[in-house]
Design an enzyme around this catalytic site. Structure first.
Site, PDB file in Angstrom:
ATOM      1  N   HIS A  57       0.767  -1.332   0.130  1.00  0.00           N
ATOM      2  CA  HIS A  57      -0.278  -0.342   0.327  1.00  0.00           C
ATOM      3  C   HIS A  57       0.751   0.842   0.088  1.00  0.00           C
ATOM      4  O   HIS A  57       1.465   1.654   0.612  1.00  0.00           O
ATOM      5  CB  HIS A  57      -1.186   0.317   0.940  1.00  0.00           C
ATOM      6  N   LYS A  66       6.193   6.060   7.434  1.00  0.00           N
ATOM      7  CA  LYS A  66       6.053   5.355   9.023  1.00  0.00           C
ATOM      8  C   LYS A  66       7.483   4.571  10.006  1.00  0.00           C
ATOM      9  O   LYS A  66       8.055   4.682   9.242  1.00  0.00           O
ATOM     10  CB  LYS A  66       5.718   4.157   7.692  1.00  0.00           C
ATOM     11  N   TYR A 126       2.018   0.839  14.418  1.00  0.00           N
ATOM     12  CA  TYR A 126       2.220   1.683  13.509  1.00  0.00           C
ATOM     13  C   TYR A 126       1.343   3.186  13.694  1.00  0.00           C
ATOM     14  O   TYR A 126       0.836   3.291  13.894  1.00  0.00           O
ATOM     15  CB  TYR A 126       3.302   1.273  11.954  1.00  0.00           C
ATOM     16  N   ASP A 162      -6.682  -6.084  -2.450  1.00  0.00           N
ATOM     17  CA  ASP A 162      -5.585  -6.482  -2.448  1.00  0.00           C
ATOM     18  C   ASP A 162      -5.252  -8.022  -4.247  1.00  0.00           C
ATOM     19  O   ASP A 162      -3.850  -7.251  -4.183  1.00  0.00           O
ATOM     20  CB  ASP A 162      -4.491  -6.730  -1.753  1.00  0.00           C
TER      21      ASP A 162
END
Length: 176
Positions: A57, A66, A126, A162
């Site tokens: 992604h 991130k 995260y 996905d």
């Protein structure tokens, strides 16, 4: 704690410290001084069972850096460099992250991200430097033959969304 460089510009591995005793453990995961005081404004927790593949992604308009760490279980983590002028464009970085090895990873903006759950139950914590925009999210196929990711699983569990992700070639044509 140590910050380790990789062959990918600005992508870092953080080796955390875990203190264990008969009560359990305490783990240092992140210090604001490590990454030039990046401002993480959005924190999330995902849970995946063994065999789940998520990603790859990327946010196209509101790019996100991130920082992620596994607080339970183990994952095979993948970052695909999609930065237009990068020397490592189209190449991927992979690492095993687990509660046992106390490693975390920092991905600069411009990387697509995904992972595969290896433990029975995998909790990934995260932070992102920008909010998720569903409208500006794109996915690269986890098994795109042009990328050649060596996933450690034979029969992955992949979401319908996905499975419809695009190839690296299509990404290049549509977004660069």
């Amino acid at each position: 704690m140590k910050v380790l460089n990789t062959r990918f510009k600005d992508l870092k591995v953080i080796q955390g410290v875990t203190f264990k005793d008969n009560r359990g453990f305490f783990r240092e995961i992140y210090r604001n001084t490590f990454l030039n005081k990046k401002k993480f404004i959005f924190w999330s927790l995902s849970k995946s069972k063994k065999g789940v593949v998520r990603g790859l992604h990327l946010q196209t308009k509101f790019k996100q850096a991130k920082f992620l760490s596994v607080v339970k279980g183990e994952i095979f983590d993948v970052a695909l460099d999609l930065r237009k002028n990068s020397k490592t464009y189209g190449r991927y970085f992979s690492i095993h992250l687990s509660e046992k090895n106390s490693k975390s990873v920092f991905l600069p903006a411009g990387f697509a991200h995904g992972f595969c759950g290896l433990g029975k139950e995998n909790l990934v914590f995260y932070g992102c430097t920008n909010y998720r925009s569903e409208k500006h999210e794109v996915g690269i196929l986890w098994n795109d033959p042009a990328i050649k990711i060596k996933w450690p699983i034979k029969k992955p569990i992949v979401s319908l969304k996905d499975k419809k992700n695009i190839t690296l070639n299509n990404f290049r044509n549509l977004y660069l």
